[in-house]
Design a protein around this motif. Sequence first.
Motif, PDB file in Angstrom:
ATOM      1  N   HIS A 226       0.779  -1.170   0.008  1.00 47.87           N
ATOM      2  CA  HIS A 226      -0.173   0.090   0.069  1.00 47.87           C
ATOM      3  C   HIS A 226       0.687   1.213   0.024  1.00 47.87           C
ATOM      4  CE1 HIS A 226      -3.947   1.934   0.416  1.00 47.87           C
ATOM      5  NE2 HIS A 226      -3.435   2.622   1.548  1.00 47.87           N
ATOM      6  N   LEU A 227       2.177   1.157   0.302  1.00 49.18           N
ATOM      7  CA  LEU A 227       3.005   2.185   0.354  1.00 49.18           C
ATOM      8  C   LEU A 227       4.015   2.324  -0.765  1.00 49.18           C
ATOM      9  CD1 LEU A 227       4.186   2.099   3.953  1.00 49.18           C
ATOM     10  CD2 LEU A 227       2.267   3.323   3.199  1.00 49.18           C
ATOM     11  N   VAL A 228       3.278   1.982  -1.977  1.00 54.50           N
ATOM     12  CA  VAL A 228       4.032   1.963  -3.285  1.00 54.50           C
ATOM     13  C   VAL A 228       4.627   3.402  -3.765  1.00 54.50           C
ATOM     14  CG1 VAL A 228       1.825   2.077  -4.591  1.00 54.50           C
ATOM     15  CG2 VAL A 228       3.815   0.905  -5.707  1.00 54.50           C
ATOM     16  N   PRO A 229       3.855   4.458  -3.389  1.00 55.34           N
ATOM     17  CA  PRO A 229       4.749   5.648  -3.647  1.00 55.34           C
ATOM     18  C   PRO A 229       5.873   5.923  -3.135  1.00 55.34           C
ATOM     19  CG  PRO A 229       2.302   6.134  -3.600  1.00 55.34           C
ATOM     20  CD  PRO A 229       2.744   4.557  -2.813  1.00 55.34           C
ATOM     21  N   LEU A 230       6.178   5.295  -1.975  1.00 53.29           N
ATOM     22  CA  LEU A 230       7.418   5.483  -1.222  1.00 53.29           C
ATOM     23  C   LEU A 230       8.152   4.180  -1.588  1.00 53.29           C
ATOM     24  CD1 LEU A 230       6.090   6.072   2.493  1.00 53.29           C
ATOM     25  CD2 LEU A 230       6.827   7.888   0.841  1.00 53.29           C
ATOM     26  N   GLU A 231       7.924   3.350  -1.759  1.00 59.35           N
ATOM     27  CA  GLU A 231       8.715   1.839  -2.179  1.00 59.35           C
ATOM     28  C   GLU A 231       9.209   1.895  -3.538  1.00 59.35           C
ATOM     29  OE1 GLU A 231       5.870  -0.941   0.709  1.00 59.35           O
ATOM     30  OE2 GLU A 231       5.662  -0.895  -1.444  1.00 59.35           O
ATOM     31  N   LYS A 232       8.403   2.428  -4.628  1.00 59.73           N
ATOM     32  CA  LYS A 232       8.707   2.407  -6.124  1.00 59.73           C
ATOM     33  C   LYS A 232       8.657   3.936  -6.608  1.00 59.73           C
ATOM     34  CE  LYS A 232       9.781  -2.071  -6.270  1.00 59.73           C
ATOM     35  NZ  LYS A 232       9.136  -3.005  -7.345  1.00 59.73           N
ATOM     36  N   PRO A 233       9.179   4.830  -5.834  1.00 61.49           N
ATOM     37  CA  PRO A 233       8.833   6.346  -6.698  1.00 61.49           C
ATOM     38  C   PRO A 233       8.973   6.385  -7.793  1.00 61.49           C
ATOM     39  CG  PRO A 233      10.626   6.116  -5.062  1.00 61.49           C
ATOM     40  CD  PRO A 233      10.149   4.901  -4.879  1.00 61.49           C
ATOM     41  N   GLY A 234      10.386   6.012  -8.553  1.00 59.10           N
ATOM     42  CA  GLY A 234      10.836   6.203  -9.713  1.00 59.10           C
ATOM     43  C   GLY A 234       9.563   5.613 -10.779  1.00 59.10           C
ATOM     44  N   LEU A 235       9.180   4.573 -10.358  1.00 61.42           N
ATOM     45  CA  LEU A 235       8.270   3.871 -11.350  1.00 61.42           C
ATOM     46  C   LEU A 235       6.992   4.369 -11.048  1.00 61.42           C
ATOM     47  CD1 LEU A 235       7.354   1.789 -13.331  1.00 61.42           C
ATOM     48  CD2 LEU A 235       7.206   0.115 -11.392  1.00 61.42           C
ATOM     49  N   VAL A 236       6.401   4.891  -9.889  1.00 62.40           N
ATOM     50  CA  VAL A 236       5.080   5.522  -9.503  1.00 62.40           C
ATOM     51  C   VAL A 236       5.185   6.733 -10.546  1.00 62.40           C
ATOM     52  CG1 VAL A 236       3.814   6.327  -7.985  1.00 62.40           C
ATOM     53  CG2 VAL A 236       4.647   3.900  -7.711  1.00 62.40           C
ATOM     54  N   ASN A 237       6.143   7.605 -10.333  1.00 61.86           N
ATOM     55  CA  ASN A 237       6.185   8.904 -11.075  1.00 61.86           C
ATOM     56  C   ASN A 237       6.132   8.869 -12.299  1.00 61.86           C
ATOM     57  OD1 ASN A 237       6.421   9.723  -8.190  1.00 61.86           O
ATOM     58  ND2 ASN A 237       8.567  10.513  -8.325  1.00 61.86           N
ATOM     59  N   ARG A 238       6.772   7.927 -12.732  1.00 60.19           N
ATOM     60  CA  ARG A 238       6.649   7.790 -14.479  1.00 60.19           C
ATOM     61  C   ARG A 238       5.370   7.368 -14.832  1.00 60.19           C
ATOM     62  NH1 ARG A 238      11.834   5.061 -13.591  1.00 60.19           N
ATOM     63  NH2 ARG A 238      10.906   3.203 -13.814  1.00 60.19           N
ATOM     64  N   LEU A 239       4.902   6.361 -14.112  1.00 57.13           N
ATOM     65  CA  LEU A 239       3.373   6.064 -14.462  1.00 57.13           C
ATOM     66  C   LEU A 239       2.415   7.040 -14.415  1.00 57.13           C
ATOM     67  CD1 LEU A 239       3.282   2.547 -12.730  1.00 57.13           C
ATOM     68  CD2 LEU A 239       3.176   2.924 -14.976  1.00 57.13           C
ATOM     69  N   ILE A 240       2.624   8.031 -13.475  1.00 57.98           N
ATOM     70  CA  ILE A 240       1.678   9.235 -13.172  1.00 57.98           C
ATOM     71  C   ILE A 240       1.963  10.276 -14.231  1.00 57.98           C
ATOM     72  CG2 ILE A 240       1.375  11.245 -11.822  1.00 57.98           C
ATOM     73  CD1 ILE A 240       1.763   9.548  -9.365  1.00 57.98           C
ATOM     74  N   LEU A 241       3.137  10.585 -14.622  1.00 61.09           N
ATOM     75  CA  LEU A 241       3.653  11.457 -15.668  1.00 61.09           C
ATOM     76  C   LEU A 241       3.194  10.958 -17.143  1.00 61.09           C
ATOM     77  CD1 LEU A 241       6.707  12.423 -14.166  1.00 61.09           C
ATOM     78  CD2 LEU A 241       4.822  13.966 -14.408  1.00 61.09           C
ATOM     79  N   ASP A 242       3.413   9.873 -17.322  1.00 65.22           N
ATOM     80  CA  ASP A 242       2.975   9.163 -18.602  1.00 65.22           C
ATOM     81  C   ASP A 242       1.284   9.337 -18.890  1.00 65.22           C
ATOM     82  OD1 ASP A 242       3.596   7.538 -21.279  1.00 65.22           O
ATOM     83  OD2 ASP A 242       1.967   6.359 -20.081  1.00 65.22           O
ATOM     84  N   HIS A 243       0.661   9.079 -17.906  1.00 63.44           N
ATOM     85  CA  HIS A 243      -0.752   9.005 -17.845  1.00 63.44           C
ATOM     86  C   HIS A 243      -1.309  10.409 -17.854  1.00 63.44           C
ATOM     87  CE1 HIS A 243      -5.206   8.082 -16.885  1.00 63.44           C
ATOM     88  NE2 HIS A 243      -4.986   8.964 -16.119  1.00 63.44           N
ATOM     89  N   LEU A 244      -0.794  11.427 -17.312  1.00 59.84           N
ATOM     90  CA  LEU A 244      -1.260  12.763 -17.324  1.00 59.84           C
ATOM     91  C   LEU A 244      -0.751  13.291 -18.584  1.00 59.84           C
ATOM     92  CD1 LEU A 244      -0.695  13.997 -13.985  1.00 59.84           C
ATOM     93  CD2 LEU A 244      -2.677  12.935 -14.553  1.00 59.84           C
ATOM     94  N   ALA A 245       0.213  13.267 -19.548  1.00 58.43           N
ATOM     95  CA  ALA A 245       0.700  13.632 -20.315  1.00 58.43           C
ATOM     96  C   ALA A 245       0.484  13.036 -21.921  1.00 58.43           C
ATOM     97  CB  ALA A 245       2.222  13.698 -20.327  1.00 58.43           C
ATOM     98  N   GLN A 246       0.012  11.809 -21.694  1.00 57.10           N
ATOM     99  CA  GLN A 246      -0.100  11.031 -23.093  1.00 57.10           C
ATOM    100  C   GLN A 246      -1.607  10.547 -22.984  1.00 57.10           C
ATOM    101  OE1 GLN A 246       2.508  10.645 -25.184  1.00 57.10           O
ATOM    102  NE2 GLN A 246       4.037  11.640 -23.509  1.00 57.10           N
ATOM    103  N   GLU A 247      -1.877  10.570 -24.472  1.00 58.17           N
ATOM    104  CA  GLU A 247      -3.202   9.957 -24.616  1.00 58.17           C
ATOM    105  C   GLU A 247      -3.070   8.355 -24.849  1.00 58.17           C
ATOM    106  OE1 GLU A 247      -6.240  11.588 -24.701  1.00 58.17           O
ATOM    107  OE2 GLU A 247      -4.841  13.153 -23.993  1.00 58.17           O
ATOM    108  N   PRO A 248      -4.277   7.607 -24.500  1.00 60.57           N
ATOM    109  CA  PRO A 248      -3.993   6.391 -24.646  1.00 60.57           C
ATOM    110  C   PRO A 248      -3.378   5.706 -26.061  1.00 60.57           C
ATOM    111  CG  PRO A 248      -6.235   6.824 -24.588  1.00 60.57           C
ATOM    112  CD  PRO A 248      -5.401   8.014 -24.525  1.00 60.57           C
ATOM    113  N   ALA A 249      -2.508   4.797 -25.954  1.00 58.05           N
ATOM    114  CA  ALA A 249      -2.005   4.011 -27.191  1.00 58.05           C
ATOM    115  C   ALA A 249      -3.240   3.144 -27.908  1.00 58.05           C
ATOM    116  CB  ALA A 249      -0.729   3.371 -27.120  1.00 58.05           C
TER     117      ALA A 249
END
Length: 265
Positions: A226-249
């Motif tokens: 449940h603490l994934v933003p602290l445990e895998k911050p690099g991956l979580v941040n990339r997933l967030i940024l990709d979702h917000l910036a990109q349209e679905p493929a």
Amino acid sequence: MGEYADLPGVRTWYETEGTGDPLVLLHGGFCTNDTWGAQRADLAVAYRVFLPERRAHGHTADVPGPLTYQDMADDTVAFLEAVVEEPAHLVGWSDGGVVALLVARDRPDLVRKVVAIGANFRPGPECFAEPSMLDEMTPSGPDLAFFRELYEPVAPDGPDHWPVVAAKVLDMWRTQPTLTPEDLARIEARTLVMSGDDDLMTLEHTTALYRAIPDAELAVVPGASHLVPLEKPGLVNRLILDHLAQEPAETMMPIRRAKPGTAAS
């Protein structure tokens, strides 16, 4: 440094960082903005990040009566209208994810995209992987010690108010939220549902949440809780940024997203 916004429901503490389109970070239950420490700098490179602390959390005072997700969602709507002043992306973790879903359901005009991390749409006894943990948590017990240490130094109600807030949050977890698939179907914003593969919520519940939101995507992060933003911050941040910036493929073999009248072959 932060400041207060005098909202109709509660005088709310918030912080801001970065420039660009608005993005609101909604922390988890018992938490403060400090728990976004692994996300805020990366997200502020591309967005104007707003970090409100909800009623009875952090620098924001408690209010009389029970704590409800709906009241916190209404506070967030007021924050969007009074402080952000335009539609924003919502990124919510745990209780913050629940609040983000409610805001997206109630006020689609204020929401661009949503990321809901470790969120639930039914009460804890129905969706926690270990529902018995609710009976084991007490305001003075070791399970909540970390959260008590976050609360006591900054709470405007003072450290002695902690048992009151803890009891309110635990009661809320036991009885709320009570959303249905029909409620979730009203969410128009493109939504990323994210969890750890060993999350507080069962994977079955997370999958049900994903399936109920019409324009949703699902990310289950391996080797995370449940603490994934602290445990895998690099991956979580990339997933967030990709979702917000990109349209679905466009996928090559869509099933759930297949257009009406087409069939997989």
